[in-house]
Design an enzyme around this catalytic site. Structure first.
Site, PDB file in Angstrom:
ATOM      1  N   ARG A 167      -0.841  -1.365  17.666  1.00 18.10           N
ATOM      2  CA  ARG A 167      -1.627  -0.819  16.563  1.00 18.10           C
ATOM      3  C   ARG A 167      -3.092  -1.222  16.718  1.00 18.10           C
ATOM      4  NH1 ARG A 167      -3.617  -2.736  12.095  1.00 18.10           N
ATOM      5  NH2 ARG A 167      -2.439  -4.689  12.090  1.00 18.10           N
ATOM      6  N   SER A 191     -10.242 -13.636  11.488  1.00 21.42           N
ATOM      7  CA  SER A 191     -10.598 -12.253  11.814  1.00 21.42           C
ATOM      8  C   SER A 191     -10.974 -12.072  13.277  1.00 21.42           C
ATOM      9  CB  SER A 191     -11.758 -11.794  10.942  1.00 21.42           C
ATOM     10  OG  SER A 191     -12.223 -10.554  11.411  1.00 21.42           O
ATOM     11  N   HIS A 237       1.932 -10.852  14.188  1.00 19.58           N
ATOM     12  CA  HIS A 237       1.039 -10.381  13.153  1.00 19.58           C
ATOM     13  C   HIS A 237       1.525  -9.087  12.503  1.00 19.58           C
ATOM     14  CE1 HIS A 237      -2.606  -9.298  11.168  1.00 19.58           C
ATOM     15  NE2 HIS A 237      -2.827  -8.272  11.939  1.00 19.58           N
ATOM     16  N   ARG A 265      -6.318  -6.907  21.702  1.00 18.03           N
ATOM     17  CA  ARG A 265      -5.489  -7.999  21.208  1.00 18.03           C
ATOM     18  C   ARG A 265      -4.408  -8.437  22.192  1.00 18.03           C
ATOM     19  NH1 ARG A 265      -4.515  -5.920  14.939  1.00 18.03           N
ATOM     20  NH2 ARG A 265      -6.640  -6.285  14.263  1.00 18.03           N
ATOM     21  N   LEU A 283       0.825  -1.209   0.000  1.00 17.89           N
ATOM     22  CA  LEU A 283       0.000   0.000   0.000  1.00 17.89           C
ATOM     23  C   LEU A 283       0.855   1.253   0.000  1.00 17.89           C
ATOM     24  CD1 LEU A 283      -2.954  -0.910   2.358  1.00 17.89           C
ATOM     25  CD2 LEU A 283      -2.933  -0.730  -0.115  1.00 17.89           C
ATOM     26  N   ALA A 284       1.886   1.278   0.833  1.00 15.15           N
ATOM     27  CA  ALA A 284       2.727   2.471   0.907  1.00 15.15           C
ATOM     28  C   ALA A 284       3.521   2.639  -0.388  1.00 15.15           C
ATOM     29  CB  ALA A 284       3.657   2.386   2.109  1.00 15.15           C
ATOM     30  N   GLY A 285       4.172   1.587  -0.833  1.00 18.95           N
ATOM     31  CA  GLY A 285       5.050   1.675  -1.998  1.00 18.95           C
ATOM     32  C   GLY A 285       4.302   1.978  -3.278  1.00 18.95           C
TER      33      GLY A 285
END
Lengths: 258, 645, 224
Positions: free
Chosen positions: B443, B292, B409, B338, B51-53
């Site tokens: 996160r 999930s 993860h 989490r 996504l970033a690249g």
């Protein structure tokens, strides 16, 4: 799924007949290996990992195969197993196929995707950059990063969004090409063209897109579609051949002056 | 071990001053621009196409820069962002439930356990809305309501519904959107693609990052590429643990090589362990699969009250079941965050109550939910997940409880970057999971996609032009000594791996590293264990260089060789991770030190002594790295204790 | 115009033309079969129909030319796409198995879609024989002179070899059609998931219908 539901950790012995080819210029040949004590809990790729460890111990180069996420979404893995792309299970990638699907004493024949447009790089690894070039030809909406309208300014009927998503789910693995008797890429191209043609965002460029993507597809030497639908049966993402009909329609539409 | 702590003066974060809400706007105005006609004179290297690249490469090419985009896979579309399931957060407040940029900012800072840089997080929240607009315009088929508007759901225990999603394949759809934007620029001739290339080193000329050395994974050739700036978008280092939910080719090599060249590595000990993964089933296991987080909305987590109970789960009567999350955290129950859920499962298994053949699993049971709502309702909600679970384990979760266990993860740590996303090497920018900046010590769900795209679409286009506008960057040739030397070093390293000709395979050694990391640097860490880990990692590193066996030659497609090179870097990096964990004498987010917990086994942060970013400077393999601190100030979101009781 | 010609030469364009020509030929088959059914009505009806038809010399010439063009296009496209499809996979699989469940069992293993080229070629052979028999009246073992069309037909079909060839030929035609018709609709882009099923069944019914219709004549002639 017709697989056995036995959950005990059985082991099976297998004969693996796998395609070995040291490089694009090598003619290649099948080689047969015995593999003992394969746990039925293993995934197919883990079975190949074990085979490779065995080959390494015997100073033979391991079998090269593409793989990455090993959870069925990246589209990197893919091989023809006993004549079926991604093996016997429907809507399943090779990495998600498990050894409980096989029986003790089975011989498993493993071949790479075979298509002129997908030349073999080594063993089971093929070059699928033709797919990238097809997307490059028109598989996008021409919008620059910046200030598009507010996301909710573009209304998309739920049904269209769902259908578009059905097509967009393609993982680009190439199983459709591998399974097709003509090595046709129509399901792949149909999926991308449908994904964008069904959304208002994709409509302004729909004619050019269908035209350019099909032209590139032909240039890459994929075969044509004779509507046998093996692609649909082999597709791990469950892409419907309805998308091929839509591609034909979009292509026809692109020829009309209005 | 003594740590030399230096004054934080070497770390200039370049955070703008003024009110939080105006900082990014002000900064954008203050940054230098590059004239449109001059942009075509600049070459940019982007490593990685996640996504970033992909978003960065596409956006920069649109502006007129010449971009070279590299990826390790056969196509840019395969990057591991594709595997993200849940969704992407944005502060659109479409559901009218009280969300705002400020609330998203607040939640992310708090969720990060107050170890992130406030200004970065605010910017992230601020551009989150633009991301959704951009993705929709590209044709990302987000879920919709009947009226045609976008649909939202709540995710990861958030109190508002701010998560946009495309079924369980949000990462895939966002990545394909960015990939299509990238391919459009390839067509326009502004991006040159280099697939099946692995970055092996960074080339520095006159103190600036000016290029990279890569290995062509098909031919084995070493290549060097020059540019005016290098963008590293190479993801996280979760595979240091061998078993993780990361893709097999995820690695730390690019980041580590930059670290060795002078880029500081920040907070490597912040790793996220996800509680609901399918447990390990045997020694051959190569990878873990995430289920999930949403399953915990209806599933109840339990183990038997009897130690080592080998009975079939359905034979264990109700009063002999220990619903340990509900017991320990009555308010949040099965929905605790989490890190908390993961540690509780580990605690039960360590105490001998784990289930399954390995004893390293707990049950996630849908019996009561099915009884309450009916099987159809449960099938509608989780059908695809149940199907996936059954495919992997051959157990039917409608009848038998799922077995789950935590797994590595995501990694919050990464190369240190300033507000402009530039590392301590000028001209080297780091985006996405590869940098450290936005998630602190933990996160939140649906934030990784947001950060990757924020960095690529909306931050780097501004900050890169500022870099170009502020420096004179004479053109460099790949024939210059710096390039040639770096290429020779990279080649020598690969050749030295081939020369060992030992008797252990890369898989063997990587598994050993994984065991050390999981045991001592996993969900719970202590000073003693981390000391042992460091020693064992060093021993394993020596073992690697004496016993590694890589067949074949370098000048060919050689997957074992690629893999061995990555493991060699993990073996150097893992020591830094353990070192950082040992030096951080507090518990925060994903970093849990057993010495620092409350009586209820909750993490105890030490804001007085550890409210800083640990940025490590490389001093040589096996040498103690130098710590540089970036003090964290919390002006907008006051420091507070996280509690889920 | 250039663009259109270019597009019609693409893989999709050629399949499109293939589908259109195929469907038009199907139209001819329906008309042909309808005319033939007059055999059952009796000699007079059939002879009158044949005479009327043969009097329309210009119309007949145009129709025949049209049919010839349709056939040639259909055949040319079959060869041209077939050649490309062969090039598309230069190295074949050692083992190949279908993943379509219904295709992997019993007689369906030889499902018509995999034999379109073969069935098409055989049908072509049959049509040539048929033209020799009825259009050119070129059979050395038959005396055509002085016979009414009805008589000619019965005489030709009574021959056991001819009857067998015609029976087999029309069945092969049916096999070709059961896939061809549905395939044409798909190539023309007219199908979606629902209509696809309808077209598939229509195609099978149409193929079987045409096939049985034509196959009935040699059987009928045997008892004549």
């Amino acid at each position: 799924m017709g697989a056995t539901t036995d959950t005990s950790n059985e082991t099976i012995d297998l004969t693996i007949k796998v395609w070995r080819q040291s490089g694009p210029d090598d003619r290649g040949e099948f080689r047969t290996y015995d593999l003992k004590g394969v746990s039925t809990h293993m995934s197919f790729l883990e079975m190949l990992d074990v085979l490779n460890e065995q080959l390494l111990a015997g100073d033979e180069e391991p079998v090269a195969f593409d793989h990455d996420c090993r959870e069925g979404i990246c589209g990197m893995c893919g091989m023809v197993i006993n004549g079926q792309a991604h093996g016997p299970d429907r809507e399943t990638t090779t990495c998600q196929l498990h050894m409980r699907r096989f029986n003790d004493g089975d011989t498993i024949v493993i071949e790479p995707w075979r298509a002129t447009a997908f030349p073999v790089i080594r063993d089971l690894v093929v070059d699928r950059s033709a797919f990238d070039r097809i997307i490059e030809a028109g598989g996008f909406v021409s919008v620059n990063t910046g200030n598009p309208p507010d996301a909710n300014a573009i209304l998309v009927p739920k049904d269209d969004a769902e259908q578009s998503m059905n097509a967009a789910a393609c993982i680009g693995c190439g199983a459709c090409v591998a399974a097709c008797k003509n090595a046709s890429a129509m399901l792949f191209v149909g999926a991308k063209v449908s994904h964008l043609a069904l959304l208002p965002q994709g409509k302004p460029e729909r004619k050019q897109r269908a035209n350019d993507m099909v032209a590139q597809m032909d240039k890459e030497q994929f075969g044509s579609c004779t509507n046998t639908y093996e692609c649909e049966a082999a597709c791990p993402a469950g892409i419907s051949v309805e998308n091929i009909a839509r591609l034909n329609r979009e292509y026809l539409r692109s020829l009309l002056p209005f | 071990m003594s740590t030399t702590t230096q004054a934080s003066s070497t770390l200039i974060s370049n955070v703008p001053s003024g009110p939080m809400q105006e900082r990014w706007t002000k900064h954008k105005f203050e940054m230098k621009l590059v004239n449109p006609a001059n942009k075509r004179k600049f070459d940019v290297i982007v490593v990685g196409t996640g996504l970033a690249g992909a978003s960065a490469a596409a956006s920069l090419a649109e502006l007129g820069y010449n971009v070279k985009s590299f990826c390790i896979q056969d196509s840019p579309r395969r990057a591991h962002s594709i595997a993200a399931q849940g969704g992407i957060n944005a502060a659109k407040n479409y559901p009218n439930d009280g969300d705002s940029v400020w609330r998203l900012f607040y939640d992310t800072v708090k969720g990060g356990d107050y170890r992130s840089r406030e200004s970065n997080v605010y910017r992230l929240a601020e551009v989150s809305n633009n991301i959704i607009d951009q993705c929709v315009a590209q044709g990302v088929p987000f879920a919709r309501e009947y009226g045609g508007t976008l649909s939202n759901r709540s995710f990861g225990g958030a109190q508002v519904s701010r998560t946009f999603y495309a079924r369980g394949q949000t990462g895939q759809q966002l990545l394909l959107g960015a990939y299509s934007a990238l391919m459009r620029q390839v067509k326009l001739g502004k991006v040159q693609l280099y697939p099946r290339r692995e970055m092996l080193d960074l080339v520095i000329v006159d103190g600036m990052a000016r290029g990279i050395v890569t290995r062509n994974l098909v031919t084995g050739e070493f290549e060097s590429h020059a540019a005016h700036a290098v963008l590293l978008c190479t993801g996280g280092y979760g595979n240091a643990y061998f078993l993780s939910t990361n893709a097999k080719s995820c690695n730390v090599t690019a980041a580590w090589r930059c670290h060795r060249r002078g880029a500081f590595f920040a907070n490597p000990c912040y790793t996220q362990i996800h509680p609901t993964c399918i447990p390990v089933s045997g020694d051959y296991q190569s990878k873990l699969t995430l289920m999930s987080e949403s399953l915990r909305n209806d599933g109840r987590v339990w183990v038997s009250k009897k130690e080592g109970d080998k009975r079939h789960p359905t034979d264990i009567p109700e009063d002999e079941r220990d619903y340990f999350l509900e017991r320990r955290y009555p308010a949040f129950g099965n929905l605790v965050p989490r890190d908390v859920a993961s540690r509780a499962a580990k605690e039960r298994c360590d105490a001998g109550y784990g289930v399954g053949e390995t004893g390293l699993a707990v049950y996630l049971d849908f019996r009561d939910a099915i009884k309450r709502d009916g099987e159809d309702v449960i099938r509608a909600k989780y059908g695809n997940l149940f199907h996936m679970y059954e495919k992997i384990t051959a157990d039917n979760p409608y009848e038998v409880p799922m077995k789950i266990y935590p797994a590595v993860h995501y990694t919050m740590g990464g190369l240190w970057v300033d507000y402009n996303l530039m590392s301590t090497i000028p001209g080297l920018f780091v985006l996405g999971e590869a940098n450290f900046s936005d998630h602190g010590a933990n996160r939140l769900g649906a934030s990784a996609l947001m950060q990757g795209l924020a960095d690529g679409y909306f931050v780097i286009p501004y900050t890169l032009s500022h870099h170009f506008g502020s420096h004179s960057l004479p053109s460099v040739s790949t024939d210059s000594p710096a390039f040639k030397e770096t290429l020779v070093e990279a080649r020598n390293r690969v050749e030295s791996i081939l020369a060992v000709k030992g008797n252990q395979t890369v898989n063997d050694l990587h598994r050993k590293l994984g065991k050390i990391m999981w045991q001592h640097c996993g969900m719970a860490r202590n000073a003693e264990g981390l000391k042992i880990a460091k020693e064992q990692i060093r021993e394993l590193r020596d073992e690697f260089w004496q016993t590694i066996k890589v067949p074949g030659v370098g000048e060919s497609f050689n997957q074992n060789l690629e893999y061995a090179g990555r493991l060699a870097d993990f073996l150097e990096f893992s020591e830094l991770l353990a070192h950082d964990a040992a030096e951080r004498n507090e518990s925060c987010g994903g970093h849990f030190r057993e010495e620092h917990q409350t009586e209820e086994n909750a993490a105890r942060r030490d804001d007085e002594n550890y409210c800083y970013v640990s940025a490590w400077e490389f001093n040589g393999v096996g040498e103690t790295p130098t710590l540089h601190k970036e003090d964290l100030k919390f002006e907008a979101v006051p420091l507070a204790v996280r509690s889920y009781k | 115009m250039n663009r259109l010609l270019f597009a019609l030469r693409s893989s999709i364009g050629r399949k499109l033309v293939m589908g259109v020509t195929g469907l038009l030929l199907c139209g001819f088959l329906v008309a042909h079969l309808a005319g033939n059914f007059l055999l059952y009505v009796g000699p007079d009806a059939y002879n009158e129909y044949a005479d009327t038809l043969h009097k329309q010399k210009l119309l007949l010439a145009i129709a025949e030319l049209g049919l010839l063009v349709l056939f040639l296009m259909h055949i040319y496209l079959a060869i041209s796409t077939g050649k490309d499809n062969k090039t598309a996979r230069s190295q074949t699989y050692d083992r190949k198995q279908t993943k379509i469940e219904s295709n992997s069992q019993g007689i369906f293993k030889a499902w018509p879609e995999n034999w379109m080229f073969v069935s098409g070629a055989l049908v072509l052979g049959f049509i040539i024989l048929h033209l020799i028999d009825f259009r050119m009246e070129f059979r050395p073992d038959i005396t055509y002179e002085g016979k009414e069309p009805f008589e000619k037909a019965v005489m030709l079909l009574k021959n056991p070899i001819t009857a067998t060839v015609y029976f087999a030929g029309t069945l092969l035609l049916g096999v070709h059609l059961t896939h061809g018709v549905a395939s044409a609709f798909q190539s023309l882009g007219t199908s979606n998931q629902w209509t696809q099923k309808c077209f598939k069944w229509f195609s099978i019914i149409f193929g079987v219908g045409i096939s049985l219709g034509f196959a009935s004549f040699p059987v009928w002639a045997l008892f004549k």
